[in-house]
Design an enzyme around this catalytic site. Structure first.
Site, PDB file in Angstrom:
ATOM      1  N   LYS A 169     -31.308 -37.726   6.754  1.00 26.88           N
ATOM      2  CA  LYS A 169     -31.358 -36.259   6.767  1.00 26.88           C
ATOM      3  C   LYS A 169     -32.449 -35.776   7.722  1.00 26.88           C
ATOM      4  O   LYS A 169     -32.256 -34.825   8.482  1.00 26.88           O
ATOM      5  CB  LYS A 169     -31.593 -35.745   5.334  1.00 26.88           C
ATOM      6  CG  LYS A 169     -30.374 -35.957   4.443  1.00 26.88           C
ATOM      7  CD  LYS A 169     -30.643 -35.813   2.958  1.00 26.88           C
ATOM      8  CE  LYS A 169     -29.396 -36.233   2.182  1.00 26.88           C
ATOM      9  NZ  LYS A 169     -29.565 -36.216   0.720  1.00 26.88           N
TER      10      LYS A 169
ATOM     11  N   GLN B  17     -34.111 -35.503  -3.788  1.00 34.75           N
ATOM     12  CA  GLN B  17     -33.108 -36.574  -3.699  1.00 34.75           C
ATOM     13  C   GLN B  17     -32.831 -37.173  -5.082  1.00 34.75           C
ATOM     14  O   GLN B  17     -33.752 -37.509  -5.816  1.00 34.75           O
ATOM     15  CB  GLN B  17     -33.618 -37.664  -2.737  1.00 34.75           C
ATOM     16  CG  GLN B  17     -32.629 -38.775  -2.466  1.00 34.75           C
ATOM     17  CD  GLN B  17     -31.378 -38.296  -1.729  1.00 34.75           C
ATOM     18  OE1 GLN B  17     -31.456 -37.529  -0.779  1.00 34.75           O
ATOM     19  NE2 GLN B  17     -30.226 -38.747  -2.193  1.00 34.75           N
TER      20      GLN B  17
ATOM     21  N   ASP C   9     -28.348 -28.073  -1.343  1.00 33.90           N
ATOM     22  CA  ASP C   9     -27.376 -29.012  -1.927  1.00 33.90           C
ATOM     23  C   ASP C   9     -26.228 -28.249  -2.590  1.00 33.90           C
ATOM     24  O   ASP C   9     -25.170 -28.829  -2.865  1.00 33.90           O
ATOM     25  CB  ASP C   9     -28.066 -29.882  -3.002  1.00 33.90           C
ATOM     26  CG  ASP C   9     -28.454 -31.265  -2.482  1.00 33.90           C
ATOM     27  OD1 ASP C   9     -27.890 -31.687  -1.451  1.00 33.90           O
ATOM     28  OD2 ASP C   9     -29.297 -31.911  -3.120  1.00 33.90           O
TER      29      ASP C   9
END
Ligand code: NDP
Length: 294
Positions: free
Chosen positions: A53, A97, A120
């Site tokens: 990312k 995460q 997200d």
């Protein structure tokens, strides 16, 4: 039939090119979109996703911050990081995460993220907006799959779509997106899971089959109908002594077998995975644009 490959790298590159123009427009206004990722613990797969990312941000010229903490981090300390990022003007969006080491509470962390920075698309506000078909930040993997369908002109409208898997991050939002009354949706959606009676009977109905299970090669050629479009979300490590790492990645679909029967199929790696990262970049840019209007 030999299936045509759905190449996620090509579509992700196209997405990045399109984003480049929007990023330039923001830069002219003095805004550099910023993404922060929080990595807790030392799970190697999570560490590799976070690196991917950050690298994607770098390629696009976005500001990126990676915050790493040991697995001993407390819930309060994690929530303090979330609070800091919620209020940091350089950060357009951020994510923590998953999976988080025990006993950290993932749901409590998601709830603490400001919905406008939830790149997200996991916060209940964004999930609710998606369900009622209103604009919000969409979850990256399902949204990326819709973009793959668009690129290859695989219109789900009026089609039988079977999704195997009902997780909050893939299966459920995939169903919610595909059942919407709009373009690149309008599908008749069935969601199967581990309690589904006869999985093969259900999956053989699918014009478009989406596998998000987490079991290597669970979907075999007998389970798909001739000419089906097969989208494989699964990423599974299987032992491979021929590989330097000692393992290789395979999907939830028996790729070799199913590609003889499907009309289109995604490879693993190189199918859905690159789209997930591309859509994260997309959400970061959208978040920056939205915040610039405030
Ligand atoms: P989860 O483990 O959260 O969910 C798996 C789902 O599969 C569950 O709904 C489960 O059913 C169902 N399932 C498990 N076994 C069977 C079975 N034998 N028959 C039918 N259904 C079954 O996984 P995720 O949704 O988070 O991820 C799925 C896969 O996708 C993983 O391999 C993950 O690594 C990968 N992934 C890939 C991404 C990418 O970018 N390429 C992004 C996100 C995930 P039940 O609910 O009944 O337990």
């Amino acid at each position: 039939m030999t299936a045509q490959l759905i190449d996620g790298k090509v579509v992700a590159n196209r997405m990045r090119e399109q984003l480049g123009e929007r990023i330039e427009a923001l830069k002219k206004m003095g805004i550099i979109p910023g993404l922060a990722t929080v990595l807790v613990g030392d799970d190697p797969a999570s560490a590799s996703y976070v690196r991917g990312k950050a690298k994607a941000c770098e390629k696009l010229g976005l500001y990126s911050e990676v915050i790493t903490r040991p697995a001993t981090l407390t819930q309060d300390e994690l929530l303090a990081i979330v609070d800091r990022l919620n209020n940091d003007l350089r950060i357009s969006g951020f994510l923590v995460q998953s999976p988080l080491p025990r006993p950290l509470d993932e749901q409590a962390v998601v709830l603490a993220i400001k919905p406008e920075k939830d790149v997200d698309g996991f916060h209940p506000v964004n999930v609710g907006l998606m369900l009622i078909g209103r604009p919000g930040l969409l979850p990256c993997t399902p949204h990326g799959i819709i973009k793959l369908m668009e690129y290859y002109n695989l219109d789900p409208s009026g089609k039988e779509v079977v999704i195997v898997g009902r997780s909050n991050i893939v299966g459920k939002p995939m169903a919610a997106l595909l059942m919407q009354k709009r373009k690149w949706a309008d599908a008749t959606v069935t969601v199967a899971h581990s309690r589904t009676g006869n999985l093969g009977v259900v999956t053989r109905r699918a014009d478009i089959l989406i596998a998000a299970i987490g079991h290597p090669r669970l979907i075999t050629p007998e389970m798909i109908k001739d000419g089906a479009v097969v989208i494989d979300v699964g990423v599974n490590r299987v032992d491979d002594c021929a590989s330097e790492k000692g393992y290789r990645l395979v999907g939830d679909v028996d790729f070799e077998g199913c590609s003889q029967k499907a009309s289109y199929i995604t490879p693993v790696p190189g199918g859905v995975g690159p789209m997930t990262i591309a859509m994260l970049m997309y959400n970061t840019v959208i978040a920056a644009e939205n915040q610039s209007r405030k």
